[in-house]
Design a protein around this motif. Structure first.
Motif, PDB file in Angstrom:
ATOM      1  N   GLU A 138       0.806  -1.226   0.000  1.00 50.13           N
ATOM      2  CA  GLU A 138       0.000   0.000   0.000  1.00 50.13           C
ATOM      3  C   GLU A 138       0.837   1.272   0.000  1.00 50.13           C
ATOM      4  O   GLU A 138       0.286   2.368  -0.082  1.00 50.13           O
ATOM      5  CB  GLU A 138      -0.935  -0.011   1.211  1.00 50.13           C
ATOM      6  N   GLY A 182       2.936   2.468  -2.245  1.00 50.75           N
ATOM      7  CA  GLY A 182       3.203   3.135  -3.518  1.00 50.75           C
ATOM      8  C   GLY A 182       2.319   2.589  -4.617  1.00 50.75           C
ATOM      9  O   GLY A 182       1.241   2.067  -4.365  1.00 50.75           O
ATOM     10  N   GLU A 183       2.781   2.713  -5.823  1.00 56.05           N
ATOM     11  CA  GLU A 183       2.052   2.205  -6.983  1.00 56.05           C
ATOM     12  C   GLU A 183       2.020   0.681  -6.967  1.00 56.05           C
ATOM     13  O   GLU A 183       3.015   0.040  -6.637  1.00 56.05           O
ATOM     14  CB  GLU A 183       2.718   2.685  -8.272  1.00 56.05           C
ATOM     15  N   LEU A 184       0.882   0.109  -7.339  1.00 55.52           N
ATOM     16  CA  LEU A 184       0.777  -1.347  -7.393  1.00 55.52           C
ATOM     17  C   LEU A 184       1.743  -1.939  -8.404  1.00 55.52           C
ATOM     18  O   LEU A 184       2.286  -3.021  -8.190  1.00 55.52           O
ATOM     19  CB  LEU A 184      -0.654  -1.776  -7.730  1.00 55.52           C
ATOM     20  N   SER A 185       1.984  -1.243  -9.500  1.00 52.56           N
ATOM     21  CA  SER A 185       2.902  -1.772 -10.515  1.00 52.56           C
ATOM     22  C   SER A 185       4.304  -1.937  -9.925  1.00 52.56           C
ATOM     23  O   SER A 185       5.015  -2.888 -10.253  1.00 52.56           O
ATOM     24  CB  SER A 185       2.937  -0.868 -11.742  1.00 52.56           C
ATOM     25  N   ASP A 186       4.711  -1.025  -9.027  1.00 53.46           N
ATOM     26  CA  ASP A 186       6.016  -1.161  -8.372  1.00 53.46           C
ATOM     27  C   ASP A 186       6.041  -2.394  -7.477  1.00 53.46           C
ATOM     28  O   ASP A 186       7.025  -3.130  -7.447  1.00 53.46           O
ATOM     29  CB  ASP A 186       6.339   0.077  -7.536  1.00 53.46           C
TER      30      ASP A 186
END
Length: 65
Positions: A27, A29-33
Motif C-alpha cells: 500500500e 506506492g504504486e501497485l505496478s512497483d
C-alpha cells in the motif's frame, strides 16, 4: 525453479493474515512497483524426503513434488 508472474497470486499471498507484514509495502506506492519487486517462485521437478523421529534411521524415500 520458475518465476511466477501472476498478480492475482501475489495479491492472494500479500492479503493472507500470516503475511500482514507485506500489506504496508503493497500500500506504500504504486501497485505496478509492488508487482515488479515482489517475486514469487515455484519449485518444479524437485524431490523431498519426509522425516520423523520414528523413522529417523529407516531408509529414506524420495517424494516427487
Amino acid at each position: 525453479m520458475e518465476i511466477v508472474d501472476d498478480n492475482n497470486l501475489k495479491d492472494e499471498i500479500a492479503s493472507h493474515p500470516s503475511r500482514a507484514f507485506l500489506k504496508p509495502w503493497k500500500e506504500s506506492g504504486e501497485l505496478s512497483d509492488f508487482y515488479q519487486t515482489f517475486a514469487v517462485f515455484k519449485l518444479t521437478g524437485g524431490t523431498a524426503v519426509t522425516w520423523t523421529m520414528d523413522t529417523n534411521f529407516a531408509p529414506k524415500e524420495d517424494t516427487l513434488l
